[in-house]
Design a protein around this motif. Sequence first.
Motif, PDB file in Angstrom:
ATOM      1  N   LEU A 460       0.808  -1.217   0.000  1.00 52.39           N
ATOM      2  CA  LEU A 460       0.000   0.000   0.000  1.00 52.39           C
ATOM      3  C   LEU A 460       0.844   1.272   0.000  1.00 52.39           C
ATOM      4  N   GLN A 461       2.167   1.143  -0.225  1.00 56.62           N
ATOM      5  CA  GLN A 461       3.042   2.308  -0.133  1.00 56.62           C
ATOM      6  C   GLN A 461       2.802   3.316  -1.255  1.00 56.62           C
ATOM      7  N   SER A 462       2.147   2.922  -2.321  1.00 58.86           N
ATOM      8  CA  SER A 462       1.862   3.867  -3.410  1.00 58.86           C
ATOM      9  C   SER A 462       0.696   4.799  -3.089  1.00 58.86           C
ATOM     10  N   ILE A 463      -0.010   4.527  -2.034  1.00 57.50           N
ATOM     11  CA  ILE A 463      -1.180   5.333  -1.656  1.00 57.50           C
ATOM     12  C   ILE A 463      -0.741   6.442  -0.708  1.00 57.50           C
ATOM     13  N   LYS A 464      -1.134   7.648  -0.994  1.00 59.91           N
ATOM     14  CA  LYS A 464      -0.840   8.807  -0.154  1.00 59.91           C
ATOM     15  C   LYS A 464      -2.165   9.408   0.312  1.00 59.91           C
ATOM     16  N   LEU A 465      -2.339   9.457   1.615  1.00 60.17           N
ATOM     17  CA  LEU A 465      -3.560  10.008   2.205  1.00 60.17           C
ATOM     18  C   LEU A 465      -3.346  11.463   2.599  1.00 60.17           C
ATOM     19  N   HIS A 466      -4.422  12.215   2.595  1.00 63.04           N
ATOM     20  CA  HIS A 466      -4.379  13.626   2.986  1.00 63.04           C
ATOM     21  C   HIS A 466      -4.729  13.759   4.465  1.00 63.04           C
ATOM     22  N   LEU A 489      -8.988  -1.454  -7.358  1.00 65.95           N
ATOM     23  CA  LEU A 489      -8.938  -2.228  -6.120  1.00 65.95           C
ATOM     24  C   LEU A 489      -7.534  -2.768  -5.901  1.00 65.95           C
ATOM     25  N   ILE A 490      -7.033  -2.613  -4.691  1.00 62.96           N
ATOM     26  CA  ILE A 490      -5.777  -3.234  -4.263  1.00 62.96           C
ATOM     27  C   ILE A 490      -6.140  -4.275  -3.214  1.00 62.96           C
ATOM     28  N   ASN A 491      -5.982  -5.548  -3.555  1.00 64.03           N
ATOM     29  CA  ASN A 491      -6.391  -6.623  -2.658  1.00 64.03           C
ATOM     30  C   ASN A 491      -5.521  -6.660  -1.414  1.00 64.03           C
ATOM     31  N   PRO A 497      -5.226  -4.612   5.334  1.00 59.26           N
ATOM     32  CA  PRO A 497      -6.446  -4.060   4.747  1.00 59.26           C
ATOM     33  C   PRO A 497      -6.385  -4.078   3.218  1.00 59.26           C
ATOM     34  N   TYR A 498      -7.486  -3.710   2.602  1.00 60.26           N
ATOM     35  CA  TYR A 498      -7.523  -3.525   1.159  1.00 60.26           C
ATOM     36  C   TYR A 498      -7.928  -2.087   0.864  1.00 60.26           C
ATOM     37  N   ALA A 499      -7.587  -1.584  -0.322  1.00 58.78           N
ATOM     38  CA  ALA A 499      -7.829  -0.190  -0.686  1.00 58.78           C
ATOM     39  C   ALA A 499      -8.690  -0.127  -1.941  1.00 58.78           C
ATOM     40  N   VAL A 507      -9.889   4.902  -0.456  1.00 56.92           N
ATOM     41  CA  VAL A 507     -10.612   4.523   0.755  1.00 56.92           C
ATOM     42  C   VAL A 507     -10.003   3.234   1.279  1.00 56.92           C
ATOM     43  N   ILE A 508      -9.585   3.244   2.541  1.00 58.17           N
ATOM     44  CA  ILE A 508      -8.950   2.085   3.167  1.00 58.17           C
ATOM     45  C   ILE A 508      -9.998   1.316   3.957  1.00 58.17           C
ATOM     46  N   ASN A 509     -10.034  -0.004   3.769  1.00 57.60           N
ATOM     47  CA  ASN A 509     -10.983  -0.863   4.459  1.00 57.60           C
ATOM     48  C   ASN A 509     -10.233  -2.018   5.101  1.00 57.60           C
ATOM     49  N   GLY A 510     -10.599  -2.323   6.333  1.00 55.88           N
ATOM     50  CA  GLY A 510      -9.963  -3.433   7.025  1.00 55.88           C
ATOM     51  C   GLY A 510      -9.181  -2.968   8.224  1.00 55.88           C
ATOM     52  N   PRO A 511      -8.603  -3.897   8.995  1.00 52.75           N
ATOM     53  CA  PRO A 511      -7.873  -3.535  10.221  1.00 52.75           C
ATOM     54  C   PRO A 511      -6.543  -2.860   9.909  1.00 52.75           C
ATOM     55  N   LEU A 512      -6.272  -1.776  10.621  1.00 54.22           N
ATOM     56  CA  LEU A 512      -5.004  -1.062  10.479  1.00 54.22           C
ATOM     57  C   LEU A 512      -4.218  -1.043  11.778  1.00 54.22           C
ATOM     58  N   ARG A 513      -4.925  -1.151  12.893  1.00 53.95           N
ATOM     59  CA  ARG A 513      -4.276  -0.931  14.194  1.00 53.95           C
ATOM     60  C   ARG A 513      -4.485  -2.148  15.081  1.00 53.95           C
TER      61      ARG A 513
END
Length: 678
Positions: A460-466, A489-491, A497-499, A507-513
């Motif tokens: 997921l390193q290609s994704i940059k969040l604001h 979709l990024i599985n 998680p998946y994006a 939009v990030i979905n799934g457990p992160l923490r």
Amino acid sequence: MLVQQNQNSVLPPRNIPVFDGDPLQYGSFIRAFENSVEAKTSNLSDCLHFLEQYTRGQPRDLVHSCQHLPSELGYPRAKSLLSEHFGNEYKIAQAYMDKINNWPAIKNEDIKSLQAFSLFLKGCSNLTEYVTHLKELDLPSNMRSIILKLPYKMRESWRNVACDLQEHRGQRALFIDLVVFIEKQVKVVSDPLFGNIIDLQQLNSKNTHSSFTKQKKRGNSFATNVLAVKNEDPSENKNKSSKGYRCLYCLLSNHTIDKCFKFKDKSHKDKVNFIKEKGMCFGCLKVGHISSECRGRLVCSVCHQQHLSVLHIDKESIEVFSRHLQNPPSTTSTMTQTCGHVRVCDEDNSNLSIVAVQVRSPKTNITVQTYAFLDPGSTGTFCTESLAWKLQLKGKRTSIQLQTMGHKDIVSTNIISGLQVAALDRNDFIDLPDVMTQKLMPVSKQNVPQQEDIDKWPYLQSIKLHDIDADVDLLIGTDAPKVMEPWELINSQEEGPYAVWTRVGWVINGPLRSERNKTGYHAFTVNKISVKHLETMLIEQYNHDFNEKTSQEQIEMSREDITFMNIMNNSAQLKNGHYCIDLPFKSESSVLPINRCVAEQRLLSLKRKFNMNSTFKKDYIAFMNDMLCNGYAEIVPDDQLMGNEGKVWYIPHHGVYHPRKGKLRVVFTVPQHSREPH
């Protein structure tokens, strides 16, 4: 004049109320000021000074801003500003509507409250003839909100009255009918002889019981004889009797059931079932009688209404609270029910589908940056009242039925139209459906995914969040599919998680923490929101009650449309290649005013212009000849000008040159007041 002045001198002085910005008081204030100050002096500087003296808050700031203008301009400008901001018909109507919606429910046999409500509605009825926006009181949704303020028996009586009006008049009851009905009910309950129908013996026994209860509250509590529990230890009975009261739920002897933390943490449905199983009263939580026979009802400590505090449902606040019981936090959790979600938490660190967006209103041309929650469990789109305030939007006030997990609540909201949303770094704005305002969203900023959370996952390193300094002020539901639609979709990999890429961003979905869950504090957020408009529900109820089906409904012409079509069909004729029809007058007996003198005066003016400008005369004659030759106009025969009084209209005309083409055109004038057709 002397006698009149003498009579005026003995009148009591007029008191000018201080105006603080309430639109309901603007009319009385401005009339009192004009009669007491403006009518007695011609000095506009004094008028401006006194106007500032008798205003407070925002109105005073507006008046003070005009002090730097000349007196002959400052005072009219100040009055104009006050009228624009506080005397506007729409704002006055909205103030009346808000006061009706916020009016407390009237209890049975509460004559004073019912009379006050009746007088206020009568004032609204008097204004409907002059304030056009108050006609909205005739809408079924607004009438229903008024009816719900009345006691149940009175609502039942109104239902019968409304049915009778429907049968006799062929149309539903209006607001004026409801006002007449309430005035009649006030007259009935306030009758000096038969108005009071309360049993005096029952009232005396109730007062005696309440006074006895107050005296007992100073000493021991009545909760000592709540219920005997089977298979109790004699030593425990001794301790309980020494304590004086006992909880029926947790069986501890240091508190009653209405103070029990464990009982309060149960769901509303489980509380009700437990009270029913134990045979307890829903008015005082005691055993031995039912709620209808209760003489010692408890009052809610939160909203001060006639229900138990443990059964109170907080409809507006979604703040998370935790109670530390005797058990360790790792084995005990606290449940908090709100109008938007259910949480089992001590700390909410879960991740939700939240993305940073920009929201725009084309009406005000204002753009605001905020977080949006993409909620697939909601059938409606919501925003906070603070976001609406930032966008300088108010919307239309209405009521909706908000259905969440285990709850169906009627809530007030403002419907805002025309909002647009886009990604934070793009201008691809998407139109949102009607957005409903609420005080708070069922999520917090702690649920927003952070860049540091997704950096831990290499795929997921290609994704940059604001990261913006804002709250979650927008909830977008399934009624906005263009926003929810996935484009990429990024599985997920392993337990990550998946994006999903949408038009508003990643939009990030799934457990992160997941590492935070090791502390024993688990957080869950469950959303299922369903919205139904009360007006739509009311129309469906009407369609169900009456035999007419919606499929049989069709748009029909009005009486004026039918008259117009009859004139067209009966008078249409083809003469010399042209279709001719009669003028569609509303009445066949219409009489036109005599305007021959006006036409003659115009011709004399035209003649003088001909004498001064021969070129103008030549172009004018050529234009008129062309009109007659081509059949665009014709000379009226002399026999049609005689004996047709009230049916003859002379058309004045004059000539003008086109500013760019330089050609002469003749303008035919038909004054507005002389036309009476459809």
